[in-house]
Structures are given as C-alpha cells and as structure tokens.
Scaffold this motif. Structure first.
Motif: not given
Length: 186
Positions: A59-61, A21-23, A102-104, A30-32
C-alpha cells in the motif's frame, strides 16, 4: 477521538524510496520481503516493523507511485482551459517517455491487480487512478460538466490507456504516438 498516524521517520522514508526503486525494476506481484530487504540494505523484520505487514508495504509503495502520477496532474492543470486534445497530447508525451517505462509497467501491474484482488492491498487503486485522470481531463474542457464532455474525456482516457498498453507490450513508440495523434485530430 481522531487518531493520526505519526509522520514517517527518516529511515522509513529512505527505505520506502529504496523499495520504490526496487519495485520499479522488479514489480510488486511477486514481491518477497527477503530479496527486497537484502537489495535495499534492510531486513524483513525492519520492513514489517515500519510498514506493519507486506500488504502495508505494498500500500505504501502504491501510494508512492501515485505521488508521481499526481505530481504530473498538478503540473498539467490549466486556468485557460486549452482543450482536451492539447492536454491529452501532453499526457501522452509524459506517459510514453522512455524514462517512465518502469513507472508505467508498475502502474499496469497495480491497475490489473486492483481489478483482480479488490480486497487486497491493491484496493481501489484502479478506480482512484481513473477518477484522477478524468478529473484532470475535465479541467481542460470548457464545457466539462455536460454529458457529451464526459463521454469525450472517457474516450480520450481509453485511447491513452489503450495506446500505453500497446506501447508497453511492443515498445513501438512511433506507431502508438501516430495513432494517438490521429485519434485526437479527428
């Protein structure tokens, strides 16, 4: 001897869903770990323990995002082969739905990163999504194994993805939908 990964714990599944959901809101490029962990009620250490590394988490996300995509593909499989244009219109409706923006956006980000960093956690993401969609489109074609059918479904996939990029860039659902419908009726 073949080793298998143990099934994820309830906590790991919960954190993966929260991170997903965050992603969807913040993207992955730029994931931290610190801000992510704070936002989902965890710690960077727990995330590293559960996913092995930041790349493992990415990879899991990506696998989680692909789960949504594959669920659609399963829903759109037909026994009666309604035709490529019918399935393409249904795909466009699904892709263009406002609740999937958001998914797209995440898909576009992951697809692009997969092309630029093929050895990173993005790996073969772009290629696998192309294969998934082409396989679905093939199931809608009565003559799906011919060269002409392969070319047509490749053109339809290019149309859908191009229109999706345009939609995400402009937000113009009416114009992009009319373009898709016109191209599919020719």
């Amino acid at each position: 001897m073949v080793t298998t990964n143990p099934a994820p714990s309830a906590r790991e599944r919960e954190l993966l869903e929260l991170a997903y959901e965050y992603a969807l809101t913040h993207g992955l490029a730029e994931l931290s770990l610190r801000p992510l962990a704070a936002a989902i009620g965890s710690s960077p250490r727990v995330l590293l323990f559960l996913f092995g590394s930041k790349d493992g988490l990415i990879r899991a996300l990506l696998a989680r995002a692909r789960t949504d995509e594959l669920a659609l593909l399963q829903q759109l499989r037909y026994d009666d082969k309604p035709g490529l244009d019918v399935v393409a219109r249904e795909l466009w409706t699904w892709l263009a739905a406002p609740e999937r923006r958001s998914l797209m956006n995440l898909w576009v980000e992951a697809y692009g990163r997969s092309l630029v960093s093929p050895d990173g956690p993005w790996g073969d993401y772009a290629r696998s999504t192309v294969d998934d969609w082409l396989e679905l489109l093939q199931t809608s074609q009565p003559d799906g194994h011919t060269a002409k059918a392969r070319a047509r479904r490749t053109a339809v996939l290019a149309l859908l993805r191009g229109a999706l990029l345009d939609l995400l860039a402009t937000g113009d659902l009416d114009r992009t939908t009319k373009a898709v419908r016109q191209a599919l009726s020719d």
